[in-house]
Design a protein around this motif. Structure first.
Motif, PDB file in Angstrom:
ATOM      1  N   ALA A 208     -19.254  19.977  23.683  1.00  0.00           N
ATOM      2  CA  ALA A 208     -18.195  19.054  23.274  1.00  0.00           C
ATOM      3  C   ALA A 208     -17.584  19.441  21.929  1.00  0.00           C
ATOM      4  CB  ALA A 208     -18.757  17.636  23.217  1.00  0.00           C
ATOM      5  N   GLN A 209     -18.414  19.824  20.961  1.00  0.00           N
ATOM      6  CA  GLN A 209     -17.906  20.158  19.639  1.00  0.00           C
ATOM      7  C   GLN A 209     -16.984  21.377  19.677  1.00  0.00           C
ATOM      8  OE1 GLN A 209     -21.003  20.822  16.761  1.00  0.00           O
ATOM      9  NE2 GLN A 209     -19.587  20.976  15.035  1.00  0.00           N
ATOM     10  N   THR A 210     -17.374  22.394  20.422  1.00  0.00           N
ATOM     11  CA  THR A 210     -16.537  23.588  20.531  1.00  0.00           C
ATOM     12  C   THR A 210     -15.239  23.274  21.262  1.00  0.00           C
ATOM     13  OG1 THR A 210     -18.523  24.973  20.588  1.00  0.00           O
ATOM     14  CG2 THR A 210     -16.467  25.977  21.321  1.00  0.00           C
ATOM     15  N   LEU A 242      -8.767  14.878  25.302  1.00  0.00           N
ATOM     16  CA  LEU A 242      -9.855  15.766  25.715  1.00  0.00           C
ATOM     17  C   LEU A 242     -11.007  14.976  26.322  1.00  0.00           C
ATOM     18  CD1 LEU A 242     -11.420  18.481  25.754  1.00  0.00           C
ATOM     19  CD2 LEU A 242     -12.099  17.983  23.385  1.00  0.00           C
ATOM     20  N   ALA A 243     -11.354  15.298  27.558  1.00  0.00           N
ATOM     21  CA  ALA A 243     -12.509  14.688  28.232  1.00  0.00           C
ATOM     22  C   ALA A 243     -13.546  15.776  28.485  1.00  0.00           C
ATOM     23  CB  ALA A 243     -12.076  14.045  29.554  1.00  0.00           C
ATOM     24  N   HIS A 244     -14.779  15.512  28.046  1.00  0.00           N
ATOM     25  CA  HIS A 244     -15.846  16.506  28.197  1.00  0.00           C
ATOM     26  C   HIS A 244     -16.923  15.972  29.131  1.00  0.00           C
ATOM     27  CE1 HIS A 244     -19.612  18.645  27.026  1.00  0.00           C
ATOM     28  NE2 HIS A 244     -18.795  19.674  26.992  1.00  0.00           N
ATOM     29  N   GLU A 245     -17.304  16.793  30.089  1.00  0.00           N
ATOM     30  CA  GLU A 245     -18.380  16.454  31.022  1.00  0.00           C
ATOM     31  C   GLU A 245     -19.594  17.289  30.646  1.00  0.00           C
ATOM     32  OE1 GLU A 245     -19.806  14.275  34.239  1.00  0.00           O
ATOM     33  OE2 GLU A 245     -17.654  14.382  33.851  1.00  0.00           O
ATOM     34  N   PRO A 246     -20.672  16.668  30.159  1.00  0.00           N
ATOM     35  CA  PRO A 246     -21.833  17.457  29.720  1.00  0.00           C
ATOM     36  C   PRO A 246     -22.579  18.086  30.883  1.00  0.00           C
ATOM     37  CG  PRO A 246     -22.345  15.120  29.639  1.00  0.00           C
ATOM     38  CD  PRO A 246     -20.889  15.216  29.998  1.00  0.00           C
ATOM     39  N   ALA A 247     -23.440  19.048  30.545  1.00  0.00           N
ATOM     40  CA  ALA A 247     -24.277  19.684  31.557  1.00  0.00           C
ATOM     41  C   ALA A 247     -25.258  18.665  32.129  1.00  0.00           C
ATOM     42  CB  ALA A 247     -25.034  20.858  30.943  1.00  0.00           C
ATOM     43  N   PRO A 248     -25.764  18.887  33.354  1.00  0.00           N
ATOM     44  CA  PRO A 248     -26.648  17.905  33.981  1.00  0.00           C
ATOM     45  C   PRO A 248     -27.864  17.565  33.143  1.00  0.00           C
ATOM     46  CG  PRO A 248     -25.945  19.532  35.583  1.00  0.00           C
ATOM     47  CD  PRO A 248     -25.452  20.006  34.251  1.00  0.00           C
ATOM     48  N   GLU A 249     -28.530  18.585  32.541  1.00  0.00           N
ATOM     49  CA  GLU A 249     -29.731  18.292  31.770  1.00  0.00           C
ATOM     50  C   GLU A 249     -29.401  17.559  30.473  1.00  0.00           C
ATOM     51  OE1 GLU A 249     -28.505  22.512  30.622  1.00  0.00           O
ATOM     52  OE2 GLU A 249     -28.531  21.200  32.375  1.00  0.00           O
ATOM     53  N   GLN A 250     -28.130  17.697  30.008  1.00  0.00           N
ATOM     54  CA  GLN A 250     -27.711  16.970  28.822  1.00  0.00           C
ATOM     55  C   GLN A 250     -27.346  15.533  29.165  1.00  0.00           C
ATOM     56  OE1 GLN A 250     -24.486  19.503  27.626  1.00  0.00           O
ATOM     57  NE2 GLN A 250     -25.788  20.842  26.400  1.00  0.00           N
ATOM     58  N   ALA A 251     -26.717  15.381  30.341  1.00  0.00           N
ATOM     59  CA  ALA A 251     -26.281  14.040  30.735  1.00  0.00           C
ATOM     60  C   ALA A 251     -27.397  13.234  31.368  1.00  0.00           C
ATOM     61  CB  ALA A 251     -25.115  14.151  31.722  1.00  0.00           C
ATOM     62  N   GLU A 285     -16.722  10.452  21.303  1.00  0.00           N
ATOM     63  CA  GLU A 285     -17.998  10.917  20.768  1.00  0.00           C
ATOM     64  C   GLU A 285     -18.890   9.714  20.472  1.00  0.00           C
ATOM     65  OE1 GLU A 285     -19.028  14.228  17.529  1.00  0.00           O
ATOM     66  OE2 GLU A 285     -18.297  12.372  16.616  1.00  0.00           O
ATOM     67  N   GLY A 286     -20.088   9.750  21.027  1.00  0.00           N
ATOM     68  CA  GLY A 286     -21.015   8.650  20.787  1.00  0.00           C
ATOM     69  C   GLY A 286     -20.483   7.301  21.205  1.00  0.00           C
ATOM     70  N   GLY A 308     -11.615   2.605  33.989  1.00  0.00           N
ATOM     71  CA  GLY A 308     -12.761   2.329  34.810  1.00  0.00           C
ATOM     72  C   GLY A 308     -13.791   3.427  34.877  1.00  0.00           C
ATOM     73  N   TYR A 309     -13.744   4.395  33.950  1.00  0.00           N
ATOM     74  CA  TYR A 309     -14.692   5.488  34.004  1.00  0.00           C
ATOM     75  C   TYR A 309     -15.527   5.610  32.727  1.00  0.00           C
ATOM     76  CZ  TYR A 309     -12.241   7.046  38.144  1.00  0.00           C
ATOM     77  OH  TYR A 309     -11.689   7.129  39.402  1.00  0.00           O
ATOM     78  N   TYR A 310     -15.488   4.603  31.875  1.00  0.00           N
ATOM     79  CA  TYR A 310     -16.256   4.668  30.630  1.00  0.00           C
ATOM     80  C   TYR A 310     -17.496   3.769  30.717  1.00  0.00           C
ATOM     81  CZ  TYR A 310     -12.357   7.096  28.569  1.00  0.00           C
ATOM     82  OH  TYR A 310     -11.370   8.017  28.291  1.00  0.00           O
TER      83      TYR A 310
END
Length: 310
Positions: A208-210, A242-251, A285-286, A308-310
């Motif tokens: 997300a930061q990058t 910007l919408a970021h989808e984290p990796a599975p192990e992160q999410a 973020e957060g 409806g996605y948050y």
């Protein structure tokens, strides 16, 4: 007295001692010859499919002249298959046929690439975007160390650009914005035209930061560019959600496989960037919506649209 059947003589070699008829050998074929080793062969049928090969080549040339590359390529492949079926070793492909196949392959690849590109800006089009997003979101292995970021980019006050400077300058602005957005994108990332003056940056395998840093750099390039090169007094900026989808192990859960869901999140954040003064990158973020770079801390952040996605 021996009675002879019509057409049969006593000394006929086609009869044996018992009087049984022995079939006479067939007359020699005008197309068959016997070489020195005594093995007959057919000089006109060394390649019985030669006529078909020539027919396929002729049809391929006809299709190619009409720009119907898929059909032409199909017939050339059929010609090669016929050649292969008649030889144990790989066939010697005529140079002309080989060149034609190579040319049609290139033409087919170019035609496919063009079908996935926007004709004005040469960025990818909506068709490619939709296909690629599905692939990226369902490819779990590519998300093992990073995530997937989708940024919706919109030119600020673009209608005024067209109204003031004309559509020709407007088109040149769109082309230059795409160049600025694509400059410095990480490997695997791409830009696609979403519609009108909206574009999408897709950033796979990224944290997300990058992703925020990449989008903020793109926004800054658009702001700093000398737009007076195109028209006196011209100024162009962009807003980005910007919408970021984290990796599975992160999410802690599998990735969403609905690309429209992530685009809707990006659209909601683009709304925040617009309502917060434009020329900004909005991201989450957060659990909170923030603005990146110079816009952070000097502007009030507008409330995002509820999708409806948050």
């Amino acid at each position: 007295m021996t009675v002879l059947r019509p057409g049969v003589a006593e000394s006929d070699p086609a009869r044996d001692g018992a009087g049984r008829g022995v079939p006479a050998p067939p007359p020699p074929s005008p197309h068959r010859t016997t070489p020195a080793n005594g093995t007959p062969h057919n000089s006109s049928s060394q390649q019985p499919n030669a006529g078909l090969v020539q027919l396929h080549e002729s049809i391929a040339a006809l299709f190619a002249s009409r720009g119907q590359w898929r059909q032409a390529y199909h017939h050339l492949r059929s010609a090669l298959d016929l050649l292969s079926s008649e030889q144990i070793e790989p066939p010697h492909v005529p140079e002309q046929l080989r060149n034609e196949v190579d040319r049609l392959r290139r033409e087919h690849a170019e035609a496919r690439e063009q079908s996935l590109r926007d004709s004005l800006t040469a960025s990818y089009n909506r068709r490619y975007l939709d296909q690629r997003l599905v692939d990226l979101l369902t490819d779990q292995e590519r998300r093992t160390t990073g995530g997937l970021a989708v940024a919706l980019v919109d030119l600020d006050w673009f209608k005024q650009v067209n109204d003031t400077y004309g559509h020709l300058i407007g088109d040149r602005v769109l082309q230059r914005v795409v160049e600025l957005l694509q400059d410095g994108l990480p490997e695997g990332a791409f830009c696609a035209r979403y519609g009108g003056e909206e574009f999408v940056l897709v950033l796979p395998d990224i944290d997300a930061q990058t992703a925020v840093a990449v989008c903020e750099a793109a926004r800054a390039r658009a702001e700093r560019f000398s737009w007076q090169q195109l028209a006196s007094g011209l100024r162009v900026t962009v807003s980005i959600g910007l919408a970021h989808e984290p990796a599975p192990e992160q999410a802690g859960a599998p990735l969403s496989v609905d690309p429209q869901a992530q685009l809707l999140r990006a659209d909601s954040l683009l709304y925040v960037a617009k309502q917060s003064g434009r020329n900004a990158v909005a991201y989450r973020e957060g659990g909170r919506v923030r603005l990146a770079g110079a816009a952070a801390g000097r502007r009030a952040v507008a409330e995002p649209r509820v999708v409806g996605y948050y």
